[in-house]
Design a protein around this motif. Structure first.
Motif, PDB file in Angstrom:
ATOM      1  N   GLN A  92      43.513  45.963  28.844  1.00 27.41           N
ATOM      2  CA  GLN A  92      42.715  46.264  30.132  1.00 27.41           C
ATOM      3  C   GLN A  92      43.486  47.321  31.021  1.00 27.41           C
ATOM      4  O   GLN A  92      42.915  48.165  31.358  1.00 27.41           O
ATOM      5  CB  GLN A  92      42.807  45.035  31.174  1.00 27.41           C
ATOM      6  N   GLU A  93      44.717  47.382  30.921  1.00 27.29           N
ATOM      7  CA  GLU A  93      45.202  48.423  31.884  1.00 27.29           C
ATOM      8  C   GLU A  93      44.982  49.989  30.826  1.00 27.29           C
ATOM      9  O   GLU A  93      44.798  50.730  31.706  1.00 27.29           O
ATOM     10  CB  GLU A  93      46.842  48.321  31.734  1.00 27.29           C
ATOM     11  N   LYS A  97      38.750  47.727  31.080  1.00 26.82           N
ATOM     12  CA  LYS A  97      37.554  46.988  30.775  1.00 26.82           C
ATOM     13  C   LYS A  97      38.336  45.575  31.324  1.00 26.82           C
ATOM     14  O   LYS A  97      39.231  45.192  31.002  1.00 26.82           O
ATOM     15  CB  LYS A  97      37.366  46.871  29.267  1.00 26.82           C
ATOM     16  N   ARG A  98      37.315  44.619  31.652  1.00 25.69           N
ATOM     17  CA  ARG A  98      37.455  43.225  31.937  1.00 25.69           C
ATOM     18  C   ARG A  98      38.148  42.631  30.783  1.00 25.69           C
ATOM     19  O   ARG A  98      37.656  42.806  29.711  1.00 25.69           O
ATOM     20  CB  ARG A  98      36.239  42.864  32.779  1.00 25.69           C
ATOM     21  N   ARG A  99      38.716  41.495  31.262  1.00 30.39           N
ATOM     22  CA  ARG A  99      39.210  40.473  29.983  1.00 30.39           C
ATOM     23  C   ARG A  99      38.238  39.381  29.991  1.00 30.39           C
ATOM     24  O   ARG A  99      38.493  38.367  30.719  1.00 30.39           O
ATOM     25  CB  ARG A  99      40.546  40.038  30.364  1.00 30.39           C
ATOM     26  N   ASN A 158      39.081  47.916  20.910  1.00 29.94           N
ATOM     27  CA  ASN A 158      39.418  48.863  21.834  1.00 29.94           C
ATOM     28  C   ASN A 158      40.433  49.926  21.078  1.00 29.94           C
ATOM     29  O   ASN A 158      40.991  50.769  21.655  1.00 29.94           O
ATOM     30  CB  ASN A 158      40.104  48.253  22.885  1.00 29.94           C
ATOM     31  N   GLU A 408      47.751  48.529  37.365  1.00 27.96           N
ATOM     32  CA  GLU A 408      46.389  48.430  37.745  1.00 27.96           C
ATOM     33  C   GLU A 408      45.976  48.981  39.208  1.00 27.96           C
ATOM     34  O   GLU A 408      44.998  48.864  39.650  1.00 27.96           O
ATOM     35  CB  GLU A 408      46.396  46.747  38.194  1.00 27.96           C
TER      36      GLU A 408
END
Length: 435
Positions: A92-93, A97-99, A158, A408
């Motif tokens: 995600q970092e 994208k959202r988990r 990803n 984040e």
């Protein structure tokens, strides 16, 4: 086998000591790794205990054996969940994208732990050694397969967006665990599950979480900041001193004294590099000195502040606002003859965070420029250190926020509907900081 579990525990105990003694970690990724280290140490203790008791079914009470096995498998499920969570946060970092699998992962964790507590335990007794089998033992295999599948899915989905070093670390860790799990499934009496989990942990530690690597990154960023501060626009210094000289010829000494005072304030504050984090009030004092000088040089330039008074003591990375404001002036308002307004705002947001924004009424981005800046800020970790160019300031700011506050947090830009651009800095709200 008992000796192997003890050796694995001692190795990870040493890793944990080095990791925790390096200083407290504030990012979500580092917190997850910290919990993972503690969980796997507890797991290895019960792994060693079950290796001992399962081969002494005739002397160890069944109730004790069962209790130890339930904790052993329960901690194993928790550890593989934490591996998934660590990889998911890392992805995600890197990608933003959202988990999405998080809910499924948490629901499965609850179901698996209930199974560990409630399902009956059976032991297989063989000439080569004893082990637990049946439906209760299947919980660990199913859990391993489920979480490894989620991790592999995240990695492949990803692949193109991940940093090569992180792809290698995740791929190596998953390859190790898959290999060890297959060997354990084919040879149940080997009891090597703890070895696979330990090697996964070590692969992440050595490649991504090593404190020496983190210190090296901090040193690199501090050197970049030192260089940036040593290269404060010489044209700004020259033009300001020239303005003071002309003003001295036109009027009395008071205006000259005031200008000199603000110039001294600016350079006095800008060369303070002994601390990575400073109070927001200190950062704003530096910015105010800079903007007063700029507004004196350019009378049609205005600066406004909208700062939540509760945020004055919040710690922020040192020297992050002046480069952003200078960027707004040079690339936005310069094209309009420095006629316009810069507005600096600092407000609380949810989840113990705050947002600082720098909004200008300048000419906005040239065609294609915003996309280039967005990509540079998104892929900040892959950008080679720069010693010249217009982007050194914002790139250094982005790298330092990510490194000091967590991935984040960071910097991004938006275009204003009425013209100009706004720089947004998302930061944590902490009034104390351990460096």
């Amino acid at each position: 086998m008992l000796r192997m579990e003890i050796a694995l525990f001692l190795v990870l105990a040493l890793v944990a000591y080095v990791y925790f003694s390096a200083g407290k970690k504030y990012t979500q990724l580092h917190r997850t790794f910290s919990v993972l280290l503690i969980a796997i140490l507890v797991h290895l203790i019960f792994d060693a205990a079950t290796v001992y008791t399962v081969n002494r079914l005739d002397t160890v009470p069944l109730l004790l054996n069962n209790a130890l096995h339930r904790i052993f498998i329960g901690t194993m499920v928790l550890v593989v969940y934490l591996f998934y969570r660590y990889i998911a946060i890392l992805v995600q970092e890197e990608t933003g994208k959202r988990r999405r699998p998080d809910l499924a992962a948490k629901v499965f964790l609850v179901i698996a732990e209930l199974g560990v507590l409630l399902l009956p335990i059976h032991y297989a007794v063989t000439p080569k050694g004893n082990y637990s089998d049946g439906i209760h033992a299947s919980v660990c295999y199913i859990s391993m397969a489920f979480y490894l599948f989620l991790c592999v899915w995240l990695l492949l989905r990803n692949w193109k967006q991940l940093d090569p070093k992180k792809k290698f670390a995740i791929g190596a860790a998953l390859g190790i665990e898959v290999g060890v799990s297959l060997l354990q499934a084919m040879n149940p009496t080997w009891l090597i599950s703890g070895m696979g989990l330990t090697l996964m942990t070590l692969s992440f530690y050595l490649t991504l979480e090593n404190p020496d690597i983190l210190r090296a990154e901090l040193t690199e960023q501090k050197m970049s900041m030192l260089y940036l501060k040593s290269q404060v626009n010489p044209h700004f210094l020259y033009n300001t001193l020239d303005t003071i000289r002309i003003q001295a010829q036109l009027n009395g000494d008071k205006a000259v004294s005031d200008l000199l005072m603000r110039l001294v304030d600016f350079f006095r504050l800008s060369v303070k590099v002994d601390r990575q984090m400073v109070a927001l009030d200190d950062e704003l004092e530096l910015l105010e000195a800079y903007m007063e000088l700029m507004c004196y040089r350019y009378p049609e330039l205005e600066c406004e502040y909208d700062i939540d008074p509760d945020l004055g003591g919040v710690q922020v990375p040192n020297f992050i606002l002046q480069p952003i404001v200078e960027n707004s002036l040079l690339h936005g308002l310069k094209n309009k003859g420095y006629r316009g307004r810069v507005r600096i705002s600092a407000q609380k947001t949810e989840e113990n965070r705050m947002e600082i924004s720098v909004c200008d009424t300048g000419s906005g981005f040239a065609e294609g420029k915003k996309d280039a800046i967005d990509q540079m800020l998104l892929n900040y970790a892959r950008q080679a250190p720069k010693l010249e160019g217009n982007s050194i300031g914002i790139l250094t700011v982005q790298k330092r926020i990510k490194l000091l506050c967590g991935r984040e947090y960071g910097l991004w830009y938006t275009e204003n509907p009425t013209g100009g651009v706004t720089a947004h800095l998302l930061l944590p709200r902490k009034e104390e900081w351990v460096e």
